[in-house]
Design an enzyme around this catalytic site. Structure first.
Site, PDB file in Angstrom:
ATOM      1  CG  ASP A 101      -2.000   1.036   1.214  1.00  0.00           C
ATOM      2  OD1 ASP A 101      -2.937   0.991   0.399  1.00  0.00           O
ATOM      3  OD2 ASP A 101      -1.851   1.964   2.032  1.00  0.00           O
ATOM      4  CE1 TYR A 150      -7.913   6.210  -0.562  1.00  0.00           C
ATOM      5  CE2 TYR A 150      -8.962   5.689  -2.659  1.00  0.00           C
ATOM      6  CZ  TYR A 150      -7.886   5.580  -1.794  1.00  0.00           C
ATOM      7  OH  TYR A 150      -6.788   4.847  -2.170  1.00  0.00           O
ATOM      8  CE1 TYR A 232      -4.323   7.777   0.294  1.00  0.00           C
ATOM      9  CE2 TYR A 232      -4.048   7.950   2.668  1.00  0.00           C
ATOM     10  CZ  TYR A 232      -4.291   7.195   1.544  1.00  0.00           C
ATOM     11  OH  TYR A 232      -4.499   5.839   1.658  1.00  0.00           O
ATOM     12  CG  HIS A 296      -5.830  -2.887  -0.297  1.00  0.00           C
ATOM     13  ND1 HIS A 296      -5.023  -2.458  -1.333  1.00  0.00           N
ATOM     14  CD2 HIS A 296      -5.457  -2.157   0.792  1.00  0.00           C
ATOM     15  CE1 HIS A 296      -4.216  -1.503  -0.904  1.00  0.00           C
ATOM     16  NE2 HIS A 296      -4.450  -1.309   0.382  1.00  0.00           N
TER      17      HIS A 296
END
Length: 317
Positions: A101, A150, A232, A296
């Site tokens: 990830d 998101y 992010y 995931h």
């Protein structure tokens, strides 16, 4: 688990929590969002039993590692800087790198910035991404998915944190880890982010125990989610700062593993990139494994298979 040792090490201006077990060639594990060193518990125990030294930090902003307040402190240069400093502190010239990830994104940049420190990489979930040099990542994501995507919703400081706070942290963790929907995660403006966690049909997977949930929840209750969300929020900054390395190939040997139910595998263009030659062009020394029926969080969903993939790859070097 009680054999895993824990300590904090001063690196790159922060205190980093590191879990370790075993002796032998070192393997450095990088977790993703919203995870911790703990996501690698199965692989650490397995590889240590096979004669390797397993090292898994809480990355900057997570768990028992320091979390600088500013999102500008979470660029890929900062995170890779932490890891290079960690290797220096441990007196390790090179390591095998294993990641998932957000950790996978950091691993790709680690191999670009400092390939001399990596013997080989086993990366999972997120394929190498060459962001368009003429458009910032967030603008590209908005043009592809809209403002409801998101990663775009995570940008406003405090908004996602407020949404997460509306739900019990254990429920937040269960919702993330239980997701098997490979479609893009979007939540329109006006709909609270906390609504993600209000799913009466939620089925917790068999591989996730209450003990696991409680460990994650206890750590995120202490720290909150801001540290992880700041990765992010630093996307565009990382894009700007990594410009000098744009266009370089990943030269280290790589095994890439992804589940066919992973939302990252279903992003526009990703399957074509992985299977039609683009990925191999950017990462010449590449093996690809697609796991059927796996979502995931594959390192925890299929721990034995992932451990075997890692071992069978790194033992070649």
């Amino acid at each position: 688990m009680e054999k895993i040792a824990h300590r904090n090490i001063s690196v790159n201006g922060i205190s980093m929590h590191v879990a370790e077990i075993g002796e032998g060639p070192p393997v450095l594990f990088l977790h993703g969002f919203p995870e911790l060193w703990y996501s690698w518990r199965h692989q650490m125990l397995y590889l240590s039993s096979m004669g390797y030294r397993a090292i898994a930090p809480d990355l900057r902003g997570y768990g028992d590692t320091d979390a600088p307040a500013s999102a500008s402190s979470y660029s890929t240069l900062h995170i890779v800087g932490d890891l290079v400093a960690l290797l220096d502190a441990l007196a390790l010239d090179q390591v095998f790198l294993v990641a998932h990830d957000w950790g996978a994104i950091i691993a790709w940049y680690f191999c670009l910035f400092r390939p001399d420190r990596i013997k080989a990489l086993v990366n999972t979930s997120v394929a190498f991404q060459l962001w368009n040099p003429s458009i910032k990542p967030l603008q590209a994501l908005r043009e592809t998915f809209g403002d409801a995507y998101y990663m775009c919703r995570f940008q406003e400081p405090g908004e996602a944190e407020e949404g997460f706070a509306q739900a019990d942290t254990a429920k937040v963790m269960k919702t993330f880890f239980s997701s098997r929907n490979p479609s893009a995660l979007c939540l329109p403006k006006g709909k609270e982010l906390g609504a993600i966690f209000e799913n009466p049909l939620l089925t917790v997977p068999s591989w996730l125990t209450e003990e696991d949930v409680n460990y994650y929840a206890s750590k995120f209750n202490q720290t909150g989610f801001t540290g992880g969300l700041n990765y992010y929020r630093a996307l565009d900054l990382s894009w700007e700062l990594s410009a000098p390395w744009r266009g370089l190939q990943i030269k280290v040997p790589v095994k890439f593993i992804v589940g066919d139910l992973d939302l990252t595998y279903h992003m526009p263009g990703v399957k074509e990139y992985i299977h039609n030659g683009g990925f191999k062009k950017d990462v010449p020394n590449l093996e690809v494994v697609v796991m059927e029926g796996v979502a995931h969080f594959l390192t925890q969903e299929k721990p034995e298979e992932i451990s075997a993939h890692i071992y069978n790859f790194i033992k070649k070097f």
